[in-house]
Scaffold this active site. Structure first.
Site, short mmCIF file in Angstrom:
data_model
loop_
_atom_site.label_atom_id
_atom_site.label_comp_id
_atom_site.label_asym_id
_atom_site.label_seq_id
_atom_site.Cartn_x
_atom_site.Cartn_y
_atom_site.Cartn_z
N ASP A 92 41.72 13.73 45.19
CA ASP A 92 42.36 14.87 45.84
C ASP A 92 41.75 14.99 47.23
OD1 ASP A 92 43.47 17.21 46.71
OD2 ASP A 92 43.16 18.29 44.81
N GLU A 106 43.28 16.66 49.73
CA GLU A 106 43.98 17.86 50.25
C GLU A 106 45.40 17.49 50.71
OE1 GLU A 106 45.06 20.64 49.86
OE2 GLU A 106 43.22 21.76 50.35
N ASN A 107 46.31 18.31 50.22
CA ASN A 107 47.75 18.06 50.42
C ASN A 107 48.12 16.66 49.95
OD1 ASN A 107 48.26 20.63 51.58
ND2 ASN A 107 47.31 19.89 53.46
N GLY A 119 41.72 22.69 45.89
CA GLY A 119 40.95 23.21 47.01
C GLY A 119 41.30 24.63 47.39
N ASP A 120 42.58 24.98 47.21
CA ASP A 120 43.05 26.32 47.56
C ASP A 120 43.09 27.23 46.32
OD1 ASP A 120 45.13 25.22 46.16
OD2 ASP A 120 46.60 25.35 47.79
N PHE A 124 46.38 42.26 8.87
CA PHE A 124 46.40 41.27 7.78
C PHE A 124 47.64 40.37 7.78
CE2 PHE A 124 43.95 45.02 6.48
CZ PHE A 124 42.68 44.45 6.55
N ASP A 141 39.42 37.30 14.27
CA ASP A 141 40.75 37.30 13.66
C ASP A 141 41.38 35.91 13.69
OD1 ASP A 141 40.46 40.03 13.26
OD2 ASP A 141 41.91 40.62 14.80
N HIS A 177 50.85 32.40 2.04
CA HIS A 177 52.25 32.77 2.25
C HIS A 177 52.68 33.67 1.12
CE1 HIS A 177 53.98 29.94 -0.79
NE2 HIS A 177 52.93 29.21 -0.48
N ASP A 222 49.47 29.85 -3.53
CA ASP A 222 49.89 30.31 -2.19
C ASP A 222 48.80 30.17 -1.15
OD1 ASP A 222 52.27 31.05 -3.40
OD2 ASP A 222 51.94 33.22 -3.24
#
Ligand code: AHR
Ligand code: AHR
Length: 515
Positions: free
Chosen positions: A237, A239-240, A314-315, A436, A452, A480, A505
């Site tokens: 990278d 820049e641009n 960078g930005d 629950f 949770d 379930h 279940d």
């Protein structure tokens, strides 16, 4: 499973007595708690090559043979207290057990990655920039578990919106000065957003023009450049532009890479730069580009500013994801031979995936019901609301239904010896109970959310598959009932606590992911 149960008991005891769980964490990875001091770290090798480190960041290990200071700092949710996490011995590995003890029963964020070079170039929460507001998010401290040298450690897990920065550095290259850098990333955690970077950037968090950055990029963005195949790629990278070679856009010599642990290196000096990479676990580095600055204006000479970024552009563009384990920046243009010696050091420390019981964090799974009614049904989230239900999924189901029934295994948000399940098509949203009932929801950083969303696997109650115990309601398990998903006790006040078929279940088969 026995180890996990033992560890949980040890953690509870540790909480009660105030002792640490060094032994427990060591047992988890099957090694001794002491660490063999490395005789040489990557930064000793760079120094011997005449290109010393001017920044050295890692949450997993010391990067100098003599380093015995703090690696990183965590902050816990319960009381906002902070704790520095150091090494087990000089030159050794992170004291992850200290983090586990400090963060037990709550959540922790990584607040600082300390600079081991002595230059004070530590990284902390990135501020707002030209492309995005801030401050950026901080990484959850347990989201990227690994083992290194046989020791448990944690990497820096960058979700979209997460970023670290230092705009007031010392000794980092500016202008056209030569520098080198490498980082170890999770090669399977990436996206096409801008821009999962590590390296040199603007000191004001703004895009100040071509050539004002020189950072390692990893991901499959094609917005500026690309290489062979469909990515991800290691690019620079500058820049641009993310550059895969001399040309703006496509360069055939920059291959897609797929190593779980990826060593990625970029270096740059006057009209010269290179991209090199390899498998951090084994083998050498390949050179994907080595030559003159790109065929575009503004990149020769360079206008480097010397700030350091991690996880962002960078930005402060922060749409990207990735995982970072260690990285350094040097003063001077390191030779290939020096980098090859660093890669040999990296091979030797042995980065490995951590497992939680039979689960590998990062793996995709589906969860299949076992009750006679429902043996084609899988745990999935709805699309119209946040509810979690079970429904039949088959090869002919829609791509959306398949993705709704696919989960990414994470180390438990509240307890890294248990599990959390992130939705495969709603990144950042986890399976959690509320009143629950099971829902998908984005983490809010609270200890309650973490609990949770944490489930501890154990042998299936019916004798088939696994059952998943709620971390904060240990009498209740993922169940379930009438095709909806809950946490349920075997007999209790809610209709879904019905003792009828409870064992079936609450017993689930872990299957290949539907997407
Ligand atoms: O060069 C790619 C990106 O473009 C930079 O990281 C960012 O500053 C700009 O948006
Ligand atoms: O699901 C039970 C509890 O309901 C959860 O812990 C809490 O988030 C909600 O009040």
């Amino acid at each position: 499973m026995a180890v996990r149960t033992w560890l949980r008991r040890a953690q509870r005891t540790a909480l009660a007595t105030g002792t640490t769980v060094v032994l427990a964490a060591a047992l988890l990875v099957g090694t001794e708690a002491t660490s063999q001091a490395a005789t040489q770290g990557p930064c000793d090798i760079y120094a011997a090559g005449g290109t010393p480190c001017v920044a050295a960041h890692s949450t997993t290990r010391a990067l100098y043979g003599a380093y015995s200071g703090a690696l990183y700092q965590v902050r816990r949710g319960s009381d906002n207290a902070t704790r520095d996490i150091g090494v087990l011995s000089a030159g050794g590995y992170a004291d992850a057990a200290a983090q586990d003890a400090f963060c037990a029963g709550t959540t922790c964020l990584i607040t600082v990655l300390y600079d081991q070079s002595g230059r004070g170039n530590s990284l902390s929460q990135a501020p707002a920039g030209g492309a995005a507001s801030g401050p950026d998010n901080l990484a959850p401290a347990t989201a990227a578990p690994v083992t290194v040298g046989g020791h448990a450690a944690y990497g820096v897990y960058v979700a979209a919106g997460t970023g670290y920065r230092n705009n007031h550095t010392s000794g980092i290259a500016t202008g056209d000065q030569p520098e080198g850098m490498y980082a170890i990333f999770d090669g399977t955690h990436f996206d096409g957003g801008c821009c999962f970077d590590y390296g040199n950037a603007e000191t004001n968090s703004l895009d100040t023009g071509n050539g004002h950055m020189e950072a390692i990029y990893f991901g499959n963005s094609k917005d500026w450049g690309s290489g062979a195949g469909s990515g991800p790629w290691v690019m620079a990278d500058l820049e641009n532009g993310l550059f895969s070679g001399a040309n703006v856009g496509y360069n055939a010599n920059d291959p897609s890479v797929s190593h779980r642990f990826l060593t990625a290196a970029v270096k740059g000096g006057p009209n010269q730069w290179a991209i090199r990479a390899g498998d951090a676990q084994t083998g050498g580095l390949s050179t994907y580009y080595n030559g003159a600055r790109p065929n575009a204006s503004g990149y020769n000479p360079m206008h480097k500013e010397g700030a350091i970024i991690l996880g962002i552009g960078g930005d402060n563009s922060k749409a990207s994801i990735g995982t970072f384990y260690e990285g350094v920046m040097t003063s001077g243009y390191p030779s290939d031979a020096t980098e090859n010696a660093v890669q040999a050091n990296i091979n030797a420390v042995a980065y490995r995936t951590a497992s939680v019981g039979s689960f590998t964090p990062g793996a995709r799974i589906s969860l299949k019901a076992t009750t006679a009614c429902c043996t084609s049904d899988y745990v999935r989230h709805d699309d119209a609301d946040t509810n979690v239900v079970i429904s039949p999924i088959s090869g002919s189901s829609s791509a959306t239904d398949k993705a709704d029934a696919t989960w990414i295994v994470r180390a438990g948000l509240a307890d890294s010896t248990c599990l959390s399940f992130e939705s495969a098509n709603l990144p950042g949203q986890y399976l959690r109970h509320y009143n629950f009932q099971l829902h998908v929801a984005a983490g809010d950083g609270s200890a309650l959310f973490a609990q949770d969303a944490t489930f501890c696997p154990q042998a299936g109650h019916s004798g088939q598959g696994l059952s998943f115990q709620s971390a904060n309601f240990p009498g209740k398990y993922l169940r379930h009932y009438n095709y909806s998903a809950y946490i349920a006790a075997d007999g209790g006040g809610n209709t879904w606590d019905s003792a009828n078929a409870w064992s079936d279940d609450t017993s689930w088969l872990v299957t290949q992911p539907w997407s």
